[in-house]
Structure formats: C-alpha cells, structure tokens
Design an enzyme around this catalytic site. Structure first.
Site, PDB file in Angstrom:
ATOM      1  N   CYS A  98      19.312 125.804 -18.370  1.00 31.35           N
ATOM      2  CA  CYS A  98      19.440 125.243 -19.721  1.00 31.35           C
ATOM      3  C   CYS A  98      19.555 126.327 -20.783  1.00 31.35           C
ATOM      4  CB  CYS A  98      18.223 124.358 -20.010  1.00 31.35           C
ATOM      5  SG  CYS A  98      18.281 123.636 -21.655  1.00 31.35           S
ATOM      6  N   CYS A 135      15.924 122.931 -15.933  1.00 32.10           N
ATOM      7  CA  CYS A 135      15.580 123.885 -16.991  1.00 32.10           C
ATOM      8  C   CYS A 135      16.093 125.292 -16.686  1.00 32.10           C
ATOM      9  CB  CYS A 135      14.073 123.909 -17.208  1.00 32.10           C
ATOM     10  SG  CYS A 135      13.392 122.292 -17.632  1.00 32.10           S
ATOM     11  N   CYS A 169      19.377 118.093 -18.928  1.00 31.26           N
ATOM     12  CA  CYS A 169      18.094 117.566 -19.410  1.00 31.26           C
ATOM     13  C   CYS A 169      18.013 116.078 -19.073  1.00 31.26           C
ATOM     14  CB  CYS A 169      17.958 117.804 -20.913  1.00 31.26           C
ATOM     15  SG  CYS A 169      16.252 117.663 -21.474  1.00 31.26           S
ATOM     16  N   CYS A 224      12.344 125.792 -25.775  1.00 31.58           N
ATOM     17  CA  CYS A 224      11.907 124.433 -25.438  1.00 31.58           C
ATOM     18  C   CYS A 224      10.388 124.375 -25.224  1.00 31.58           C
ATOM     19  CB  CYS A 224      12.633 123.955 -24.178  1.00 31.58           C
ATOM     20  SG  CYS A 224      12.138 122.303 -23.682  1.00 31.58           S
ATOM     21  N   GLU A 230      32.719 104.641 -27.830  1.00 32.77           N
ATOM     22  CA  GLU A 230      31.355 104.752 -28.359  1.00 32.77           C
ATOM     23  C   GLU A 230      30.567 103.464 -28.143  1.00 32.77           C
ATOM     24  OE1 GLU A 230      29.482 107.115 -29.586  1.00 32.77           O
ATOM     25  OE2 GLU A 230      31.037 108.618 -29.363  1.00 32.77           O
TER      26      GLU A 230
HETATM   27  S1  SF4 Z   1      14.493 123.544 -20.995  1.00 29.63           S
HETATM   28 FE1  SF4 Z   1      13.903 121.797 -22.247  1.00 29.63          FE
HETATM   29  S2  SF4 Z   1      15.822 121.055 -23.114  1.00 29.63           S
HETATM   30 FE2  SF4 Z   1      16.348 122.373 -21.385  1.00 29.63          FE
HETATM   31  S3  SF4 Z   1      16.548 121.014 -19.595  1.00 29.63           S
HETATM   32 FE3  SF4 Z   1      14.422 121.779 -19.653  1.00 29.63          FE
HETATM   33  S4  SF4 Z   1      13.314 120.216 -20.797  1.00 29.63           S
HETATM   34 FE4  SF4 Z   1      15.470 119.897 -21.241  1.00 29.63          FE
END
Ligand code: SF4
Length: 402
Positions: free
Chosen positions: A236, A233, A226, A242, A64
């Site tokens: 994601c 995205c 991200c 988002c 960490e």
């Molecule tokens: S959708 Fe939003 S959280 Fe997901 S990668 Fe894109 S910017 Fe990041």
C-alpha cells in the site's frame, strides 16, 4: 455521538499533499486502467483522458448509479447491455419502465432503475439545445445534479469528476473504509459523515487538477489493496501514514455498528395455474426496494396460521380469488440487509373470481414460457426454475440474482 478521541482530531489536510501524490504514483503503475473493465472512463479513441478532456456524461452517470451497490466486475455486462439498449438520453427517457426494469434485472435495488428513468426524463427537458452528445450541454454544477432523483453527493461527485474532471470528492464504501483505516477512526463512519467528507475533499483539494484520477485511484485502492478483509498493507502506498496499520490490526477498522437483530418472516406464495395452463403474476406497487417488479402473489404468515391457510387468505385479500392450495413446490430462503424471508411456495389451482389488483399495480395470466419477459426479484428465479421443472418445460434464460 461518542466521546471524541485524538484520532478524530488527526489533521488529514496536513497529510493530504503527500497522500495524494503517493496515491497517484501508485495508481499510475497499478490502477485499474483497463478499457475492457471501465469503458466509460476512456475517450472514444481508447485513451485515458487528459485532465482537460471530457467524457460521455450519460455513460459515466449510468456506471456511477450501477456501482452504488455493486462491484465493478458485476456491473460491466449490465452497463454494456444497458448502453446498447439506451445509448442516448432521449432513448432512455422515452423507454418503457418495464424495459428499463428488465435491463436492471439482477442488479437489485430496483428503485435505482426507476429513479434513473425519472431523472433522464427530467434532464431531457433541461439540456441546452446543442444536444446531449456534447458534454458541454450537460449540467456541470453539483447542485443541479443533486436535484435529480437518485443522485446523492457521492454519485454526483463521481459523475462530474469522471466526465469533467471537476474537483469534487466522493465518499462510497471503498473510500469510507480506506479513510477510516488511515485515520484509525474509533467509531462507525456513519456517525460523522461530515468529517469523512472533509477528509475526502482535502485529498482532492491537494491536487484538484487530477480529481478524476484521484477518485478513481481512491476506489481502486479500496477495491484491490485496502479490501474489507486482509488488506494488502505491504503493497500500500499509504502504509507509512496509516494509523490502522500502525495499530497492528488494520481490519479492526472501520469500526462496525453493534449488530442488530434482523427480523425473520415466512411468506406464503401461491403459484396459481388455471385450466389453460397459465400462471398468475402481479406487479408490485412503485414503492420500496422491489417496486415495479413482478412476482407470484402471496404474503406474510400470521402467528399460528398454517401456510396453506396463509396462501388462500392472501390470494383472497389481495386478488379476490379462491384457489385450492395443492402441493409444495419449493422453499426459498432469501436475506436482505434488513430482514430475512422464507418463501414457502405452493402450487395452487384457480377456482373462482376474476383476479383484481387490490394490492398491486396489475395482475396478469401468462404462459409459463413467457415469464422471462417480466422483471422478477432474485428470490423468484428459483421459483420459476422449480415451476418449469415441475411442468416438464425447458428452463428459462433467467439472469436474476442479487
Ligand atoms: S496500510 Fe492502511 S490504507 Fe493501506 S491497505 Fe493497509 S489498512 Fe489500508
């Protein structure tokens, strides 16, 4: 603080159960669950731990702290070498500071290594007698970890959630960036850290029995999808929730602070040789970014001063020696986050005066071949390489960087 907008009032806790579940489902398939990448996150028989299982606290702690300013791939060889050198708390606590700094050499932010050592010494006096190998003998309360040098709330949350699956949030750069995007937060995140902490904690609160996995998943999402530039995205798990994605330009977030001018300084550096062929180095005081590191002596150029005069003056003021400043050896530019430095490095010949540590911890004449045994900050690696070339000596095995 600027005027609050609707984005700040978006309620993440209402979304948290869905976000936590979709994040975990994504992570089960795509998370960085490779024992070769994060060995501290695995049980001794090579499994990802079950929620009730505990991990080696020292291993999680060292990881960490190393990860505070450094990426996972960079950290791994340092972590491996560190755990070989200091496999138990008592070994680390009993180590010489120079040995600790040498192991840290290349990771930067050297105060982290000195604070680790101080914290190890403090912890050793506090552990219950059952012994450090048993995770149960380590403190599990957030407040106790926060009393240790170099441990902030996110680091403590990372250690305790990793080792004990404690339901504690983290807020590192990855998490901050992802949250700023999901919420399309309209200001720099540092303006309202409390809000970001509450968001991160609400995700843990939605699945506290999976805190370890959630924090790892959060970091993996930030590191692999991200990312700071060109977030992926399309892959994601949080796309539908988002707000930055919905805005059409997710990498506008997090909103950045207005850039400030970074000061620029020229530093005159003397590589001083004596008649025995030894070179003079000094050890910095134990303060600031590079505290305790070794370096070639020198200092800031005054306005209108010739660089040769700077070097002669600095060596007189800081070491009480007289030198002749000979030829230029190398010029090195180095950028820190808060300033840019140009090191104008000259070979010097020692003339008189016994070197005194007037502005350092100690000074030492060493053979050039011995320089590899001393921890130097990154900017000095190229100076050492240039010196070895100038002297016709083989290059040293230096891993200085960062
Ligand atoms: S959708 Fe939003 S959280 Fe997901 S990668 Fe894109 S910017 Fe990041």
């Amino acid at each position: 603080m600027g005027q609050r907008s609707s984005a700040e009032h978006r309620d993440l806790s209402a979304l948290a159960p869905e976000l936590s579940q979709s994040l975990l489902a994504w992570w089960e398939l795509h998370g960085r669950k490779d024992p070769a990448l994060k060995p501290w996150m695995f049980t001794k028989d090579g499994r990802w731990p079950e929620p009730h299982e505990h991990l080696n606290v020292l291993e999680c702690w060292i990881a960490e702290v190393m990860l505070q300013q450094t990426q996972l791939q960079v950290v791994l060889p340092y972590w491996t070498a560190w755990m070989e050198a200091f496999p138990r708390l008592e070994v680390l606590a009993g180590a010489d500071e120079q040995a600790v700094l040498l192991r840290w050499q290349g990771l930067g932010y050297y105060s982290r290594a000195r604070r680790l050592l101080a914290a190890a010494r403090q912890l050793l006096t506090e552990l219950r007698p059952v012994g450090e190998a048993d995770p149960q003998s380590w403190p599990q309360e957030l407040d106790r970890w926060l009393l240790l040098p170099g441990i902030g709330r996110s680091t403590a949350g990372g250690i305790l959630s990793s080792a004990f699956n404690s339901p504690l949030a983290i807020l590192d750069g990855n998490v901050r960036r992802v949250l700023a995007r999901v919420m399309a937060y309209p200001h720099p995140p540092m303006w309202h850290q409390g809000l970001f902490w509450s968001w991160s904690q609400s995700l843990i609160a939605a699945a506290p029995e999976r805190a370890r996995d959630l924090n790892q998943a959060f970091m993996d999402l930030g590191a692999t999808l991200c990312t700071p530039r060109n977030p992926a995205c399309a892959s994601c798990p949080w796309q539908s929730a988002c707000a930055a994605y919905a805005s059409g330009s997710p990498d506008r977030y997090p909103v950045k602070e207005a850039p400030r001018d970074v000061p620029f300084q020229v530093i005159g550096v003397g590589v001083v040789l004596n008649q025995a062929g030894q070179v003079l180095i000094d050890q910095r005081l134990n303060e600031g970014l590079l505290g305790g590191m070794w370096e070639f002596p020198g200092g800031k150029q005054e306005p209108g001063e010739l660089i040769e005069a700077t070097i002669a003056r600095e060596l007189r003021e800081e070491l009480a020696i007289e030198v002749t400043v000979d030829q230029a050896l190398i010029c090195v530019d180095h950028a820190y986050s808060h300033k840019k430095l140009r090191f104008e490095v000259y070979l010097c010949t020692w003339c008189s005066g016994e070197p005194q540590p007037l502005a350092s911890q100690q000074v030492r004449w060493v053979q050039p071949q011995e320089l590899g045994a001393y921890p130097f900050p990154a900017a000095n690696a190229r100076i050492i390489a240039a010196l070895m070339t100038h002297l016709g000596l083989p290059a040293l095995d230096q891993s200085v960087s960062g």
